[in-house]
Scaffold this motif. Sequence first.
Motif, PDB file in Angstrom:
ATOM      1  N   ILE A 138       0.832  -1.197   0.000  1.00  0.00           N
ATOM      2  CA  ILE A 138       0.000   0.000   0.000  1.00  0.00           C
ATOM      3  C   ILE A 138       0.871   1.253   0.000  1.00  0.00           C
ATOM      4  O   ILE A 138       0.642   2.199  -0.750  1.00  0.00           O
ATOM      5  N   LYS A 139       1.875   1.260   0.824  1.00  0.00           N
ATOM      6  CA  LYS A 139       2.820   2.379   0.899  1.00  0.00           C
ATOM      7  C   LYS A 139       4.237   1.817   0.977  1.00  0.00           C
ATOM      8  O   LYS A 139       4.447   0.739   1.515  1.00  0.00           O
ATOM      9  N   GLY A 140       5.184   2.552   0.423  1.00  0.00           N
ATOM     10  CA  GLY A 140       6.552   2.044   0.366  1.00  0.00           C
ATOM     11  C   GLY A 140       7.387   2.438   1.577  1.00  0.00           C
ATOM     12  O   GLY A 140       7.107   3.419   2.258  1.00  0.00           O
ATOM     13  N   TRP A 141       8.437   1.653   1.865  1.00  0.00           N
ATOM     14  CA  TRP A 141       9.434   2.005   2.858  1.00  0.00           C
ATOM     15  C   TRP A 141      10.765   1.389   2.452  1.00  0.00           C
ATOM     16  O   TRP A 141      10.849   0.627   1.489  1.00  0.00           O
ATOM     17  N   LEU A 233      -2.629   2.556  -7.487  1.00  0.00           N
ATOM     18  CA  LEU A 233      -2.848   1.499  -6.496  1.00  0.00           C
ATOM     19  C   LEU A 233      -4.229   0.874  -6.648  1.00  0.00           C
ATOM     20  O   LEU A 233      -4.398  -0.335  -6.470  1.00  0.00           O
ATOM     21  N   GLU A 234      -5.205   1.677  -6.984  1.00  0.00           N
ATOM     22  CA  GLU A 234      -6.556   1.154  -7.194  1.00  0.00           C
ATOM     23  C   GLU A 234      -6.592   0.176  -8.370  1.00  0.00           C
ATOM     24  O   GLU A 234      -7.337  -0.804  -8.346  1.00  0.00           O
ATOM     25  N   ILE A 235      -5.763   0.451  -9.384  1.00  0.00           N
ATOM     26  CA  ILE A 235      -5.674  -0.459 -10.532  1.00  0.00           C
ATOM     27  C   ILE A 235      -4.935  -1.738 -10.136  1.00  0.00           C
ATOM     28  O   ILE A 235      -5.366  -2.854 -10.454  1.00  0.00           O
ATOM     29  N   ILE A 249      -8.978   3.263   2.564  1.00  0.00           N
ATOM     30  CA  ILE A 249      -8.709   3.905   3.852  1.00  0.00           C
ATOM     31  C   ILE A 249      -7.554   4.895   3.715  1.00  0.00           C
ATOM     32  O   ILE A 249      -7.609   6.025   4.230  1.00  0.00           O
ATOM     33  N   TYR A 250      -6.500   4.487   3.022  1.00  0.00           N
ATOM     34  CA  TYR A 250      -5.330   5.340   2.823  1.00  0.00           C
ATOM     35  C   TYR A 250      -5.717   6.596   2.046  1.00  0.00           C
ATOM     36  O   TYR A 250      -5.305   7.722   2.384  1.00  0.00           O
ATOM     37  N   LYS A 251      -6.540   6.425   1.028  1.00  0.00           N
ATOM     38  CA  LYS A 251      -6.994   7.558   0.213  1.00  0.00           C
ATOM     39  C   LYS A 251      -7.807   8.532   1.054  1.00  0.00           C
ATOM     40  O   LYS A 251      -7.608   9.756   0.981  1.00  0.00           O
ATOM     41  N   GLU A 252      -8.720   7.996   1.858  1.00  0.00           N
ATOM     42  CA  GLU A 252      -9.541   8.855   2.714  1.00  0.00           C
ATOM     43  C   GLU A 252      -8.689   9.615   3.711  1.00  0.00           C
ATOM     44  O   GLU A 252      -8.959  10.796   4.020  1.00  0.00           O
TER      45      GLU A 252
END
Length: 260
Positions: A138-141, A233-235, A249-252
């Motif tokens: 979902i998110k990078g690190w 990400l949605e794709i 959730i991340y988008k919101e």
Amino acid sequence: MKKIFLVVLYKQKISESKTCISLKENNIQNFNENKIVVWDNSPEVINSQKIANVFFNSENIEFKHTSENLSLSKIYNNVIDNNQDFDFIQILDQDSKIIKENYNSYLNQVFIENSNINIFLPKIYSNQKLYSPGKFFIKGWHFKEINLGINKSRLYTAITSGLCIRLDFLRKTKIRFNEDLSLYCIDTDFIYRVRKFDSRFYVLDLNFIHDLSESSLTDIEKKKRRKVQIEGLEIIYKNNLFCKFLVFIYKELLIKTGRI
């Protein structure tokens, strides 16, 4: 070991590209098992097949120009589809300076000695921080540490620049670059697909320096980039209900905090 070196240019002359200069200095074009594909994605014609052949002083060059600024995913798939008799492809942007003695021999040795590995990656740094390989969900690190050679992670990801792919692996798995994505998240989606079959990757003794930070962007540009990344990400996760929910959730959260 037949290898394709794909360089995608945008509004830059072949003679000004750090990548093209590096390939020439490493005599990549002089090995008959190699082919350099220069794909000019600029709206105006600033390069040509003749210019490419003269610059590299070789016929092992293929030049293409698409003025419509074709998506990178389509470019990658086109080159892979039309070079079925090759063993490897290395994808390069226009500003990657390859500093590695006997680079062609080095790649051949690594590929031969690691015949069961399908993905080979350079280290890519920005502001002295390692950005690729990295981890992503979902998110990078970032990896705190990563060793040269074979690594394994179910969450690894990578930037496309410098990526080397064993083409037989793509043919067997039918993995392609996602043409629903044009720029952002192409690399994330590709590695996400690769990891479903093999979570191993090889870190090459090769470092690239790129400016990957958002420090030079305006607030509006940052919001626009994040919005496009969320759409990517949605794709990527459209068929994964759990991840799709997390992206929502991340988008919101980004909307609530004014970041997109």
